[in-house]
Design an enzyme around this catalytic site. Structure first.
Site, PDB file in Angstrom:
ATOM      1  N   ASN A   1       1.315  -1.450  -7.091  1.00 51.47           N
ATOM      2  CA  ASN A   1       1.509  -0.009  -6.924  1.00 51.47           C
ATOM      3  C   ASN A   1       0.129   0.644  -6.862  1.00 51.47           C
ATOM      4  OD1 ASN A   1       2.185   2.685  -7.079  1.00 51.47           O
ATOM      5  ND2 ASN A   1       2.778   2.628  -9.238  1.00 51.47           N
ATOM      6  N   TRP A   2      -0.271   1.027  -5.663  1.00 49.07           N
ATOM      7  CA  TRP A   2      -1.633   1.582  -5.492  1.00 49.07           C
ATOM      8  C   TRP A   2      -1.740   3.011  -5.998  1.00 49.07           C
ATOM      9  CZ3 TRP A   2      -3.062  -0.056   0.251  1.00 49.07           C
ATOM     10  CH2 TRP A   2      -3.061  -1.453   0.331  1.00 49.07           C
ATOM     11  N   LYS A   3      -0.625   3.647  -6.268  1.00 46.32           N
ATOM     12  CA  LYS A   3      -0.604   5.061  -6.675  1.00 46.32           C
ATOM     13  C   LYS A   3      -1.362   5.902  -5.639  1.00 46.32           C
ATOM     14  CE  LYS A   3      -0.498   3.391 -11.378  1.00 46.32           C
ATOM     15  NZ  LYS A   3      -0.355   3.739 -12.763  1.00 46.32           N
TER      16      LYS A   3
ATOM     17  N   HIS B   1       9.319   5.941 -11.391  1.00 52.16           N
ATOM     18  CA  HIS B   1       8.085   5.570 -12.090  1.00 52.16           C
ATOM     19  C   HIS B   1       7.805   6.623 -13.162  1.00 52.16           C
ATOM     20  CE1 HIS B   1       3.854   4.786 -12.877  1.00 52.16           C
ATOM     21  NE2 HIS B   1       4.047   3.589 -12.353  1.00 52.16           N
TER      22      HIS B   1
ATOM     23  N   GLU C   1       5.216   8.066 -14.070  1.00 54.53           N
ATOM     24  CA  GLU C   1       4.353   9.188 -13.647  1.00 54.53           C
ATOM     25  C   GLU C   1       5.178  10.236 -12.908  1.00 54.53           C
ATOM     26  OE1 GLU C   1       1.425   6.785 -11.690  1.00 54.53           O
ATOM     27  OE2 GLU C   1       0.756   6.039 -13.638  1.00 54.53           O
TER      28      GLU C   1
ATOM     29  N   GLU D   1       8.729  -0.807 -17.668  1.00 62.60           N
ATOM     30  CA  GLU D   1       7.357  -0.320 -17.778  1.00 62.60           C
ATOM     31  C   GLU D   1       7.246   0.611 -18.983  1.00 62.60           C
ATOM     32  OE1 GLU D   1       5.080  -0.613 -13.842  1.00 62.60           O
ATOM     33  OE2 GLU D   1       5.970   1.357 -13.945  1.00 62.60           O
TER      34      GLU D   1
ATOM     35  N   GLY E   1      -1.537   2.011 -17.548  1.00 63.99           N
ATOM     36  CA  GLY E   1      -2.895   2.535 -17.363  1.00 63.99           C
ATOM     37  C   GLY E   1      -3.691   2.683 -18.639  1.00 63.99           C
TER      38      GLY E   1
ATOM     39  N   SER F   1      -0.459  -2.315 -17.710  1.00 68.08           N
ATOM     40  CA  SER F   1      -1.735  -2.969 -18.032  1.00 68.08           C
ATOM     41  C   SER F   1      -1.666  -4.487 -17.879  1.00 68.08           C
ATOM     42  CB  SER F   1      -2.201  -2.575 -19.446  1.00 68.08           C
ATOM     43  OG  SER F   1      -2.437  -1.183 -19.487  1.00 68.08           O
TER      44      SER F   1
ATOM     45  N   GLY G   1      -0.397  -1.901 -11.459  1.00 65.86           N
ATOM     46  CA  GLY G   1      -1.078  -0.683 -11.013  1.00 65.86           C
ATOM     47  C   GLY G   1      -2.555  -0.955 -10.767  1.00 65.86           C
TER      48      GLY G   1
HETATM   49  C1  PEP Z   1       2.148   1.090 -12.802  1.00 66.52           C
HETATM   50  O1  PEP Z   1       1.647   2.125 -12.410  1.00 66.52           O
HETATM   51  O2  PEP Z   1       3.280   0.780 -12.418  1.00 66.52           O
HETATM   52  C2  PEP Z   1       1.388   0.245 -13.706  1.00 66.52           C
HETATM   53  C3  PEP Z   1       1.987  -0.756 -14.270  1.00 66.52           C
HETATM   54  O3  PEP Z   1       0.076   0.598 -13.906  1.00 66.52           O
HETATM   55  P1  PEP Z   1      -1.040  -0.272 -14.671  1.00 66.52           P
HETATM   56  O4  PEP Z   1      -0.885  -1.693 -14.243  1.00 66.52           O
HETATM   57  O5  PEP Z   1      -2.345   0.318 -14.224  1.00 66.52           O
HETATM   58  O6  PEP Z   1      -0.795  -0.104 -16.139  1.00 66.52           O
END
Ligand code: PEP
Length: 253
Positions: free
Chosen positions: A9-11, A98, A100, A170, A176, A216, A237
């Site tokens: 997931n590049w966001k 998600h 976010e 998640e 993050g 993470s 992410g």
């Molecule tokens: C995500 O945004 O789905 C995610 C898991 O982010 P990260 O790996 O940066 O925690």
């Protein structure tokens, strides 16, 4: 046996040129040394989907997801993109719910369900995200919190469609932050989600559904996470923005 999925997931990161370069490198690395046991997915921003789709169609090897979709097919929704439009481009998966989007855009479980249904209606596979906050976990309410999210969305999916859904666990506190769930914490939640799916859709559906972990996750912790019996890969992410790191995570699945 369930096939593993690793999705990046590049966001809101990467210009078109950066995204193409990243995709090229991922494809190159996977062509050099294939990881056929894993379905590899990238989820770029909307602006890069079409050119990256063309590249993927030419090269194969990986699959494409969008990071969100609107719940309506078309209409006066300025700035939004429908599941129909994504499917028409060649997108195969779409992330919905998600944390976010739940946090910054006030997305509710009902909206997450509507988006997942809109995706399924056109033949896209929704990657439906669920997870508890830090406060819920510290109060010992993490199972209840996730159960409520599941009851309000996933469990209302038409049983005929459930095989097309991918679940992402998640935990919000892990996204993050550099603080991943331990393999034990993730495994017990994945097993809980799988048994909740079994309670509603039956054992076969639960045995087949893919439940991936996000939060993470990186090349140092992915192997142990992905080796848990109910963890079918990851939603990645930050660590998906570097091809070498991302492909190392793929290889650990
Ligand atoms: C995500 O945004 O789905 C995610 C898991 O982010 P990260 O790996 O940066 O925690």
């Amino acid at each position: 046996m369930r096939k593993k999925i690793v999705a990046g997931n590049w966001k809101m990161n990467n210009t078109l040129q950066e995204g193409l370069a990243l995709t090229f490198r991922i494809i190159d690395l996977l062509k050099e040394n294939p990881a056929d046991h894993v379905k590899v997915i990238v989820a770029p921003p909307f602006t890069s989907l079409h050119p990256i789709c063309e590249l993927i169609n030419k090269e194969g090897v990986i699959h494409l997801a969008a990071q969100d979709c609107h719940q309506e097919k078309s209409g006066a929704f300025t700035g939004e993109v429908s599941s129909d439009m994504l499917f028409d481009l060649g997108v195969k998966y779409v992330i919905v719910g998600h944390s976010e989007r739940r946090h910054y855009f006030n997305e509710t479980d009902a909206l997450v369900l509507a988006k997942a249904e809109a995706a399924l209606d056109v033949g896209l596979r929704p990657i439906m995200c669920f997870g508890e906050t830090q406060e819920q976990r510290s109060r010992g309410e993490h199972f209840d919190a996730v159960k409520k999210q599941l009851e309000n969305s996933l469990l209302k999916i038409n049983p005929a469609d459930i095989a097309h859904v991918v679940i992402a666990y998640e935990p919000v506190w892990a996204i993050g932050t550099g603080q991943n769930a331990t393999p034990q914490q993730a495994q017990e939640m994945h097993a809980f989600i799988r048994s909740t799916v079994a309670g509603k859709f039956g054992k076969n559906a639960a045995d087949d559904i893919l439940i991936i972990y996000g939060g993470s996750c990186n090349s140092k912790n992915s192997k142990e996470l992905f080796s848990q019996p109910d963890i079918d890969g990851g939603l990645i992410g930050g660590a998906s923005l570097k091809a070498d790191e991302f492909v190392q995570i793929v290889r650990s699945a």
